[in-house]
Write an enzyme that holds these catalytic residues in place. Structure first.
Site, PDB file in Angstrom:
ATOM      1  N   ALA A 275     -24.109  38.007   9.683  1.00  0.00           N
ATOM      2  CA  ALA A 275     -23.606  39.181   8.963  1.00  0.00           C
ATOM      3  C   ALA A 275     -22.131  39.017   8.592  1.00  0.00           C
ATOM      4  CB  ALA A 275     -23.798  40.425   9.841  1.00  0.00           C
TER       5      ALA A 275
ATOM      6  N   GLU B 123     -23.244  26.691   9.115  1.00  0.00           N
ATOM      7  CA  GLU B 123     -24.320  27.500   9.721  1.00  0.00           C
ATOM      8  C   GLU B 123     -25.539  26.595   9.910  1.00  0.00           C
ATOM      9  OE1 GLU B 123     -25.120  30.858  10.862  1.00  0.00           O
ATOM     10  OE2 GLU B 123     -26.908  29.680  11.319  1.00  0.00           O
TER      11      GLU B 123
ATOM     12  N   CYS C  70     -25.363  45.358  20.050  1.00  0.00           N
ATOM     13  CA  CYS C  70     -26.149  46.589  19.926  1.00  0.00           C
ATOM     14  C   CYS C  70     -26.615  47.089  21.292  1.00  0.00           C
ATOM     15  CB  CYS C  70     -27.347  46.417  18.996  1.00  0.00           C
ATOM     16  SG  CYS C  70     -28.036  48.037  18.586  1.00  0.00           S
TER      17      CYS C  70
ATOM     18  N   LYS D  65     -20.510  45.927  19.718  1.00  0.00           N
ATOM     19  CA  LYS D  65     -20.829  44.782  18.856  1.00  0.00           C
ATOM     20  C   LYS D  65     -22.009  45.136  17.951  1.00  0.00           C
ATOM     21  CE  LYS D  65     -19.074  41.450  22.239  1.00  0.00           C
ATOM     22  NZ  LYS D  65     -17.782  41.213  21.565  1.00  0.00           N
ATOM     23  N   THR D  66     -21.698  45.526  16.716  1.00  0.00           N
ATOM     24  CA  THR D  66     -22.751  45.944  15.773  1.00  0.00           C
ATOM     25  C   THR D  66     -22.427  45.459  14.356  1.00  0.00           C
ATOM     26  OG1 THR D  66     -21.618  48.018  15.242  1.00  0.00           O
ATOM     27  CG2 THR D  66     -23.175  48.094  17.076  1.00  0.00           C
TER      28      THR D  66
ATOM     29  N   CYS E  26     -24.415  52.800  16.089  1.00  0.00           N
ATOM     30  CA  CYS E  26     -25.663  52.351  16.705  1.00  0.00           C
ATOM     31  C   CYS E  26     -26.720  53.428  16.458  1.00  0.00           C
ATOM     32  CB  CYS E  26     -25.413  52.176  18.212  1.00  0.00           C
ATOM     33  SG  CYS E  26     -26.796  51.441  19.051  1.00  0.00           S
TER      34      CYS E  26
HETATM   35  P1  FAD Z   1     -24.606  37.098  13.740  1.00  0.00           P
HETATM   36  O1  FAD Z   1     -25.081  37.944  12.615  1.00  0.00           O
HETATM   37  O2  FAD Z   1     -25.464  36.992  14.951  1.00  0.00           O
HETATM   38  O3  FAD Z   1     -24.266  35.667  13.179  1.00  0.00           O
HETATM   39  C1  FAD Z   1     -23.682  34.623  13.925  1.00  0.00           C
HETATM   40  C2  FAD Z   1     -24.043  33.312  13.240  1.00  0.00           C
HETATM   41  O4  FAD Z   1     -23.238  32.262  13.804  1.00  0.00           O
HETATM   42  C3  FAD Z   1     -25.500  32.924  13.453  1.00  0.00           C
HETATM   43  O5  FAD Z   1     -26.156  32.771  12.221  1.00  0.00           O
HETATM   44  C4  FAD Z   1     -25.412  31.624  14.254  1.00  0.00           C
HETATM   45  O6  FAD Z   1     -26.432  30.686  13.917  1.00  0.00           O
HETATM   46  C5  FAD Z   1     -24.030  31.100  13.876  1.00  0.00           C
HETATM   47  N1  FAD Z   1     -23.485  30.194  14.884  1.00  0.00           N
HETATM   48  C6  FAD Z   1     -23.497  30.323  16.239  1.00  0.00           C
HETATM   49  N2  FAD Z   1     -22.943  29.241  16.821  1.00  0.00           N
HETATM   50  C7  FAD Z   1     -22.548  28.421  15.814  1.00  0.00           C
HETATM   51  C8  FAD Z   1     -21.913  27.143  15.777  1.00  0.00           C
HETATM   52  N3  FAD Z   1     -21.598  26.495  16.895  1.00  0.00           N
HETATM   53  N4  FAD Z   1     -21.644  26.595  14.573  1.00  0.00           N
HETATM   54  C9  FAD Z   1     -21.959  27.247  13.416  1.00  0.00           C
HETATM   55  N5  FAD Z   1     -22.586  28.457  13.394  1.00  0.00           N
HETATM   56  C10 FAD Z   1     -22.874  29.038  14.582  1.00  0.00           C
HETATM   57  N6  FAD Z   1     -26.106  46.464  14.475  1.00  0.00           N
HETATM   58  C11 FAD Z   1     -26.002  47.638  13.796  1.00  0.00           C
HETATM   59  O7  FAD Z   1     -24.974  47.882  13.157  1.00  0.00           O
HETATM   60  N7  FAD Z   1     -26.988  48.567  13.798  1.00  0.00           N
HETATM   61  C12 FAD Z   1     -28.141  48.370  14.488  1.00  0.00           C
HETATM   62  O8  FAD Z   1     -29.021  49.215  14.461  1.00  0.00           O
HETATM   63  C13 FAD Z   1     -28.289  47.148  15.219  1.00  0.00           C
HETATM   64  N8  FAD Z   1     -29.415  46.907  15.936  1.00  0.00           N
HETATM   65  C14 FAD Z   1     -29.566  45.705  16.556  1.00  0.00           C
HETATM   66  C15 FAD Z   1     -30.743  45.480  17.264  1.00  0.00           C
HETATM   67  C16 FAD Z   1     -30.965  44.268  17.877  1.00  0.00           C
HETATM   68  C17 FAD Z   1     -32.234  44.049  18.645  1.00  0.00           C
HETATM   69  C18 FAD Z   1     -29.996  43.232  17.761  1.00  0.00           C
HETATM   70  C19 FAD Z   1     -30.264  41.883  18.380  1.00  0.00           C
HETATM   71  C20 FAD Z   1     -28.819  43.460  17.089  1.00  0.00           C
HETATM   72  C21 FAD Z   1     -28.592  44.708  16.485  1.00  0.00           C
HETATM   73  N9  FAD Z   1     -27.400  44.994  15.822  1.00  0.00           N
HETATM   74  C22 FAD Z   1     -27.239  46.200  15.169  1.00  0.00           C
HETATM   75  C23 FAD Z   1     -26.243  44.080  15.960  1.00  0.00           C
HETATM   76  C24 FAD Z   1     -25.990  43.201  14.742  1.00  0.00           C
HETATM   77  O9  FAD Z   1     -27.137  42.474  14.390  1.00  0.00           O
HETATM   78  C25 FAD Z   1     -24.842  42.248  15.071  1.00  0.00           C
HETATM   79  O10 FAD Z   1     -23.768  42.990  15.597  1.00  0.00           O
HETATM   80  C26 FAD Z   1     -24.378  41.505  13.830  1.00  0.00           C
HETATM   81  O11 FAD Z   1     -25.407  40.673  13.360  1.00  0.00           O
HETATM   82  C27 FAD Z   1     -23.122  40.696  14.171  1.00  0.00           C
HETATM   83  O12 FAD Z   1     -22.770  39.839  13.132  1.00  0.00           O
HETATM   84  P2  FAD Z   1     -22.061  38.426  13.462  1.00  0.00           P
HETATM   85  O13 FAD Z   1     -21.816  37.788  12.160  1.00  0.00           O
HETATM   86  O14 FAD Z   1     -20.946  38.633  14.404  1.00  0.00           O
HETATM   87  O15 FAD Z   1     -23.168  37.628  14.278  1.00  0.00           O
END
Ligand code: FAD
Ligand code: UQ1
Length: 423
Positions: free
Chosen positions: A22, A44, A170, A317-318, A352
């Site tokens: 995201a 990624e 979440c 964390k969302t 959330c």
């Molecule tokens: P992510 O979207 O998880 O992306 C991280 C990326 O980094 C991944 O694609 C991964 O492959 C990559 N990565 C990791 N390590 C490496 C590496 N070494 N090298 C290169 N790339 C790497 N949020 C809401 O706002 N509302 C909701 O209702 C909600 N419900 C949820 C329900 C569930 C069951 C879950 C699991 C999550 C929910 N969330 C919700 C939370 C939301 O999905 C996350 O907060 C959001 O995706 C965070 O974005 P991010 O980019 O930080 O991490």
């Protein structure tokens, strides 16, 4: 269908984004529009990108997993390059990252958006147990569909839902799984055969006062046995036993153990910063990225910013928080690129949508000081309109707004509805 070139030859980028979830896609989209073609690289490893907030609904049989999946290559912003590999280590003093495949990539500026790592391995026997009947988790695309199957085939006994003793993305999702299961069991007419237990390492159901009361009411009405200060440390799948350590008021182990036999066990996994980050110079002592909580700039390397779950900011964390992070870094990294100082402060916003049944949601929106609601209505009450927003509006906002770098969160709508409220 648009095709994207996956290239490895280019080894320097003006902006390198780590993670294509995201936060990473949102950040890359924003800067790919501003910078010359080819200036932005995204590292990624994954082939598929999931809309994780949809997992809760998949677990409740309200959406398919497939509907929440896109090919990563179709999401990479136009003017940027996808490096399909994983960061193995960071060398910020040389402005470069080393990839698992052996390549080195250098950068002028970097955004770290690596999310969190699910750590089922921190619970003894959990990885094996997830492959056995009765055990599932809506946190993982591999085990989320199993949640619905287990709820639909549940015949009786203890249904146990756990919340870990670590930061978690979440934080409402384990509770959502519990309430959705309750609804399904009622619809199936088997709820009276279930003893439903929500076992959490926290001292209460939710950290924000205005939503706590509503959630306590929901749990009471649904006859959920809420057990606080419990941390799942082992799953003995041969004997269908969930083993918890009891925690004291500071969430430290007391040495006492509680064993609960389960028919259904839904695991809220411990989470940590991804390995490459927690062993890097960017990490604080918890392993998460050490950033200035206002500007989201790395405390030690000013050409590097964080976005999303991988940071040590105190927000929930969302994906909703990511929208606010993106607005902040767009401004602050833009300033730094122009040789100026960061000037925008992250407001701590997170949200959330707490799914409390198969058609009701409490739309919790807050920062550490309290509620930050977008609509003029009382969002602490479970409503059908909030469910419709969760089911239909949020996925659209995510796919068409957030990851494309257009959705900066609901602050403007909130300000308008505040004016309406005060009239
Ligand atoms: P992510 O979207 O998880 O992306 C991280 C990326 O980094 C991944 O694609 C991964 O492959 C990559 N990565 C990791 N390590 C490496 C590496 N070494 N090298 C290169 N790339 C790497 N949020 C809401 O706002 N509302 C909701 O209702 C909600 N419900 C949820 C329900 C569930 C069951 C879950 C699991 C999550 C929910 N969330 C919700 C939370 C939301 O999905 C996350 O907060 C959001 O995706 C965070 O974005 P991010 O980019 O930080 O991490
Ligand atoms: C949000 O912005 C967002 O990211 C797109 C989510 O993740 C899917 C959410 O769950 C929520 C609630 C928001 C906040 C948006 C509004 C309109 C309240």
């Amino acid at each position: 269908m648009r095709t994207t070139t996956v290239i490895y030859a280019q080894s320097h980028f003006k902006l390198l984004v780590i993670g294509g979830g995201a936060g990473g896609l949102g950040a890359a989209s924003k800067f790919a529009r501003k910078l010359p073609k080819g200036s932005v690289g995204i590292v990624e490893p994954r082939e598929d990108h999931y809309y994780q907030p949809g997992f809760t609904l998949v677990g409740g049989g309200l959406m398919t997993l497939e509907a929440n999946k896109r090919r990563q290559e179709d999401l990479i912003p136009k003017n940027s390059k996808w490096i399909q590999d994983k960061v193995q280590s960071f060398e910020p003093t040389r402005n470069l990252v080393k990839l698992r495949g052996g390549d080195e990539i250098s950068y002028d500026y970097m955004v770290i958006a690596m999310g969190v790592q699910l750590r089922f391995d921190m619970i003894k026997g959990a990885k094996e147990a997830l492959k056995t009947p009765g055990v599932c988790s809506n946190y993982s695309p591999f085990y989320v569909e199993k949640h619905y199957k287990e709820a639909m085939s549940f015949k009786g006994g203890n249904a146990v839902f756990t919340f870990p003793n670590t930061p978690i993305k979440c934080a409402g999702a384990p509770q959502k799984a519990c309430y959705i299961t309750d609804s399904i069991l009622r619809q199936r007419g088997v709820r009276d055969r279930a003893h439903m237990i929500y076992a959490t390492s926290l001292k209460r159901l939710f950290g924000i006062e205005s939503y706590l009361k509503s959630l306590e009411k929901v749990a009471k009405e649904k006859d959920i046995d809420v057990r606080t200060r419990r941390n799942l440390i082992q799953v003995d799948s041969d004997n269908k036993m969930a083993i918890f350590e009891l925690l004291d008021d500071d969430a430290k182990p007391t040495g006492k153990i509680e064993k609960i036999e389960y028919s259904l066990l839904h695991i809220g996994p411990p989470c940590s910063a991804p390995e490459a980050l927690r062993t890097s110079p960017f990490a604080d002592k918890t392993g998460f990225m050490d950033v200035d909580g206002a500007s989201l700039q790395s405390k030690t390397f000013p050409n590097v910013f964080g976005v999303g779950d991988c940071m040590n900011t105190p927000n929930a964390k969302t994906a909703a928080a990511v929208s606010s992070h993106l607005k902040t870094i767009e401004r602050n990294l833009g300033q730094v690129m122009e040789g100026k100082q960061p000037c925008m402060e992250y407001d701590g916003y997170a949200s959330c949508p707490l799914v409390v049944s198969t058609n009701r949601v409490i739309l919790a929106e807050f920062n550490s000081k309290g509620a930050m609601e977008t609509t003029p209505f009382d969002q602490s009450k479970p409503t059908y309109w909030a469910y419709l927003m969760k089911r239909y509006m949020m996925p659209m906002l995510y796919w068409n707004g957030l990851i494309k770098g257009y959705w900066n969160g609901p602050a403007t709508i909130r300000n308008c509805s505040r004016m309406l409220k005060s009239k």
